[in-house]
Design a protein around this motif. Structure first.
Motif, PDB file in Angstrom:
ATOM      1  N   LEU A   1      -0.487  11.475 -12.261  1.00  0.00           N
ATOM      2  CA  LEU A   1      -1.899  11.324 -11.884  1.00  0.00           C
ATOM      3  C   LEU A   1      -1.396  11.756 -10.361  1.00  0.00           C
ATOM      4  N   PRO A   2      -2.161  12.274  -9.050  1.00  0.00           N
ATOM      5  CA  PRO A   2      -1.712  12.281  -7.842  1.00  0.00           C
ATOM      6  C   PRO A   2      -1.939  10.749  -7.250  1.00  0.00           C
ATOM      7  N   CYS A   3       0.021  10.808  -6.340  1.00  0.00           N
ATOM      8  CA  CYS A   3       0.226   9.960  -5.667  1.00  0.00           C
ATOM      9  C   CYS A   3       1.089   9.908  -4.396  1.00  0.00           C
ATOM     10  N   THR A   4       0.974   9.042  -3.886  1.00  0.00           N
ATOM     11  CA  THR A   4       1.327   9.619  -1.653  1.00  0.00           C
ATOM     12  C   THR A   4       2.135   8.533  -1.999  1.00  0.00           C
ATOM     13  N   PRO A   5       3.030   7.899  -1.451  1.00  0.00           N
ATOM     14  CA  PRO A   5       4.117   6.688  -0.892  1.00  0.00           C
ATOM     15  C   PRO A   5       3.354   6.073   0.371  1.00  0.00           C
ATOM     16  N   ALA A   6       3.535   4.962   0.150  1.00  0.00           N
ATOM     17  CA  ALA A   6       3.587   4.068   0.745  1.00  0.00           C
ATOM     18  C   ALA A   6       4.706   3.612   1.953  1.00  0.00           C
ATOM     19  N   PRO A   7       4.093   3.220   3.460  1.00  0.00           N
ATOM     20  CA  PRO A   7       5.521   2.970   4.097  1.00  0.00           C
ATOM     21  C   PRO A   7       5.661   0.570   3.957  1.00  0.00           C
ATOM     22  N   VAL A   8       5.805   0.674   3.323  1.00  0.00           N
ATOM     23  CA  VAL A   8       6.092  -0.640   3.205  1.00  0.00           C
ATOM     24  C   VAL A   8       6.744  -0.958   1.974  1.00  0.00           C
ATOM     25  N   ALA A   9       7.014  -2.061   2.376  1.00  0.00           N
ATOM     26  CA  ALA A   9       8.319  -2.519   1.066  1.00  0.00           C
ATOM     27  C   ALA A   9       8.026  -3.372   0.160  1.00  0.00           C
ATOM     28  N   TRP A  10       6.873  -3.600  -0.442  1.00  0.00           N
ATOM     29  CA  TRP A  10       5.929  -4.370  -1.149  1.00  0.00           C
ATOM     30  C   TRP A  10       5.548  -3.923  -2.399  1.00  0.00           C
ATOM     31  N   GLU A  11       5.292  -4.696  -3.497  1.00  0.00           N
ATOM     32  CA  GLU A  11       4.481  -3.424  -4.676  1.00  0.00           C
ATOM     33  C   GLU A  11       2.697  -3.142  -4.159  1.00  0.00           C
ATOM     34  N   THR A  12       2.301  -2.287  -4.292  1.00  0.00           N
ATOM     35  CA  THR A  12       1.368  -1.802  -3.696  1.00  0.00           C
ATOM     36  C   THR A  12       0.389  -1.484  -4.885  1.00  0.00           C
ATOM     37  N   VAL A  13       0.466  -1.260  -6.236  1.00  0.00           N
ATOM     38  CA  VAL A  13       0.095  -0.916  -7.208  1.00  0.00           C
ATOM     39  C   VAL A  13       0.758  -1.667  -8.211  1.00  0.00           C
ATOM     40  N   THR A  14      -0.223  -2.585  -9.061  1.00  0.00           N
ATOM     41  CA  THR A  14       0.084  -3.434  -9.861  1.00  0.00           C
ATOM     42  C   THR A  14       0.394  -2.349 -11.891  1.00  0.00           C
ATOM     43  N   PRO A  15       0.922  -3.302 -12.719  1.00  0.00           N
ATOM     44  CA  PRO A  15       0.313  -2.564 -14.044  1.00  0.00           C
ATOM     45  C   PRO A  15      -0.766  -2.844 -14.090  1.00  0.00           C
ATOM     46  N   THR A  16      -1.267  -3.500 -13.837  1.00  0.00           N
ATOM     47  CA  THR A  16      -2.815  -3.486 -14.344  1.00  0.00           C
ATOM     48  C   THR A  16      -4.014  -2.620 -13.847  1.00  0.00           C
ATOM     49  N   GLY A  17      -3.659  -2.857 -11.950  1.00  0.00           N
ATOM     50  CA  GLY A  17      -4.317  -1.936 -11.486  1.00  0.00           C
ATOM     51  C   GLY A  17      -3.762  -0.994 -11.433  1.00  0.00           C
ATOM     52  N   ALA A  18      -2.881  -0.323 -12.157  1.00  0.00           N
ATOM     53  CA  ALA A  18      -2.464   1.482 -12.356  1.00  0.00           C
ATOM     54  C   ALA A  18      -3.139   1.575 -14.188  1.00  0.00           C
ATOM     55  N   ALA A  19      -3.809   0.399 -14.565  1.00  0.00           N
ATOM     56  CA  ALA A  19      -4.294   0.701 -15.997  1.00  0.00           C
ATOM     57  C   ALA A  19      -5.401   1.094 -15.548  1.00  0.00           C
ATOM     58  N   ILE A  20      -5.882   0.695 -14.893  1.00  0.00           N
ATOM     59  CA  ILE A  20      -7.555   0.818 -14.424  1.00  0.00           C
ATOM     60  C   ILE A  20      -8.232   2.037 -13.754  1.00  0.00           C
ATOM     61  N   LEU A  21      -7.121   2.164 -13.029  1.00  0.00           N
ATOM     62  CA  LEU A  21      -7.390   3.377 -12.390  1.00  0.00           C
ATOM     63  C   LEU A  21      -7.440   4.430 -13.504  1.00  0.00           C
ATOM     64  N   ARG A  22      -6.375   4.267 -14.435  1.00  0.00           N
ATOM     65  CA  ARG A  22      -5.886   5.255 -15.722  1.00  0.00           C
ATOM     66  C   ARG A  22      -7.500   5.070 -16.509  1.00  0.00           C
ATOM     67  N   THR A  23      -7.846   4.773 -16.632  1.00  0.00           N
ATOM     68  CA  THR A  23      -9.126   4.589 -17.468  1.00  0.00           C
ATOM     69  C   THR A  23     -10.200   4.306 -17.109  1.00  0.00           C
ATOM     70  N   LEU A  24     -10.644   4.346 -15.381  1.00  0.00           N
ATOM     71  CA  LEU A  24     -12.032   4.457 -15.117  1.00  0.00           C
ATOM     72  C   LEU A  24     -11.946   5.190 -14.607  1.00  0.00           C
ATOM     73  N   VAL A  25     -11.462   6.153 -13.627  1.00  0.00           N
ATOM     74  CA  VAL A  25     -11.548   7.279 -12.918  1.00  0.00           C
ATOM     75  C   VAL A  25     -11.478   9.076 -13.117  1.00  0.00           C
ATOM     76  N   ASP A  26     -13.049   9.060 -13.060  1.00  0.00           N
ATOM     77  CA  ASP A  26     -12.886  10.551 -13.547  1.00  0.00           C
ATOM     78  C   ASP A  26     -12.148  11.796 -12.236  1.00  0.00           C
ATOM     79  N   GLU A  27     -12.135  10.777 -11.107  1.00  0.00           N
ATOM     80  CA  GLU A  27     -11.036  12.616 -10.559  1.00  0.00           C
ATOM     81  C   GLU A  27     -10.330  11.149  -9.309  1.00  0.00           C
ATOM     82  N   PHE A  28      -9.522  12.190  -8.947  1.00  0.00           N
ATOM     83  CA  PHE A  28      -8.828  11.606  -7.725  1.00  0.00           C
ATOM     84  C   PHE A  28      -9.133  12.639  -6.311  1.00  0.00           C
TER      85      PHE A  28
END
Length: 406
Positions: free
Chosen positions: A192-219
């Motif tokens: 899946l397409p991703c982009t870097p964030a200029p922050v030193a903390w967790e932006t995407v959790t495993p649950t959030g990533a699972a929701i993206l992978r399963t629900l999103v039709d198009e990035f």
């Protein structure tokens, strides 16, 4: 693999369909997704009533918070604290017997299975051996099921999302200190397409990533829509240049369908025109939407041709290779474009020449256009020994009469 096929709609959803776009400029977590939709108008009482069908003791606490310059909703799932861990198999059974809408139950099961498979892969264990700590498991079960229910309750036909922004650094987990993005998150975002964030903390959790992978039709960027509601779901308060917020945009598809296409072009100065029919056939077989050839004058006044192929973005590599293989060009140019199209439906109508396919295109001001499919008409005209125009007129007249009867 930038497009999914898990919500009700596919690319180019029907006019008037409900669209959801996720602006993941600061990532996504399960509670951020649900909070953003609650902020955008998801009925809280209706959601809570549906979640009771899970049979899992919990309570939702929703409050308004400030994240940087943005006001957002923060959602907590409160559950009784226990020390026992829950295995994936037990969680799958819990979701499978939940008294909730069947479509939401299937979607929730798919999200949790994606999450568990990623955990199993990165930890080198079997799917059945994946376990979650009790409080975290209940939190994830409610977040995941709530996300699946939200799609149903809001009648979302299509989900799009910006490529998620990934922070860096490290995170403390039950498995010890791990790098960011966490291994499970990275596994879920594979392809899946991703982009870097200029922050030193967790932006995407495993649950959030699972929701993206399963629900999103198009990035993709925000699609063409009439915006109806905007919601902000907050994560934990974090330092940095970005507010830790997920923005959800709800709207309706415009009358015109909005699609992304690629234009693949090549200049040909030593191409035999009689070969073009063969090249066109091969390109259509490979998935081209349209193929054109234009006369042009090239350098040193040489006559030449411009070959242009339109296609969906996922076919760019295959079609570019086909152009290079079937023509004399040494290179191709590729550009990604927006395409607006009228909605259309294909129907087959009865005529005295047999069944003919017609294309029906509704118009925004009312009414519709009917156009007969050429190949059907050509074959019917040859069978009947009549002029092609007679078959075309008969098919289009039958198409209009059938629509007016409905």
């Amino acid at each position: 693999m930038a497009a999914r096929r898990s919500s009700r709609g596919g690319p180019g959803s029907a006019p008037g369909a409900r669209l959801l776009h996720l602006d993941t400029f600061s990532g996504i977590a399960g509670n951020m997704f649900l909070a953003a939709l609650l902020d955008a108008g998801l009925p809280r009482r209706e959601l809570a009533a549906e979640l009771e069908g899970l049979g899992v003791a919990h309570r939702l606490r929703l409050r308004r918070v400030q994240r940087g310059a943005l006001s957002a909703r923060y959602l907590e799932v409160l559950a009784p604290a226990r020390k026992r861990r829950l295995g994936y198999t037990e969680i799958a059974r819990q979701i499978g017997r939940a008294r909730i809408r069947p479509a939401a139950r299937e979607r929730a099961a798919a999200i949790f299975e994606a999450l568990a498979r990623a955990e199993a892969r990165v930890h080198g264990t079997a799917l059945e051996a994946v376990h979650f700590h009790e409080v975290g498991a209940v939190d994830a079960i409610v977040d995941v099921t709530g996300a699946a229910l939200a799609i149903e309750l809001l009648q979302v036909a299509r989900v799009t999302a910006a490529p998620p922004a990934l922070g860096h650094g490290e995170v403390q987990t039950a498995h010890g200190t791990l790098p960011l993005p966490s291994p499970a998150t990275l596994e879920l975002l594979r392809g899946l397409p991703c982009t870097p964030a200029p922050v030193a903390w967790e932006t995407v959790t495993p649950t959030g990533a699972a929701i993206l992978r399963t629900l999103v039709d198009e990035f993709r960027p925000l699609p063409a829509m009439t915006i109806e509601a905007i919601g902000h779901g907050a994560g934990d308060d974090r330092p940095g240049p970005l507010p830790n917020v997920l923005r959800a945009v709800l709207g309706r598809a415009e009358w015109l369908r909005h699609e992304r296409v690629v234009s693949i072009e090549a200049n040909l100065d030593d191409f035999a025109p009689e070969h073009f029919e063969h090249v066109m056939e091969r390109l259509f077989e490979c998935g081209a939407l349209d193929v054109t050839l234009q006369h042009m004058q090239m350098k040193k006044s040489r006559p030449g041709f411009l070959l242009r192929v339109l296609a969906t973005p996922d076919r760019r590599a295959a079609l570019a290779a086909q152009v290079l293989e079937e023509t004399t060009t040494l290179g191709v140019r590729i550009a990604e474009l927006d395409r607006l199209t009228l909605p259309r439906k294909l129907r087959r109508v009865h005529t005295r020449f047999g069944r003919i396919a017609v294309k029906v295109t509704p118009r925004s001001a009312g009414g519709f256009d009917v156009s007969a499919e050429y190949e059907d008409c050509r074959r019917a005209a040859r069978r009947a020994g009549v002029p092609l125009r007679d078959v075309v007129r008969a098919a289009e007249s039958a198409g209009r009469a059938e629509i007016e009867r409905r």
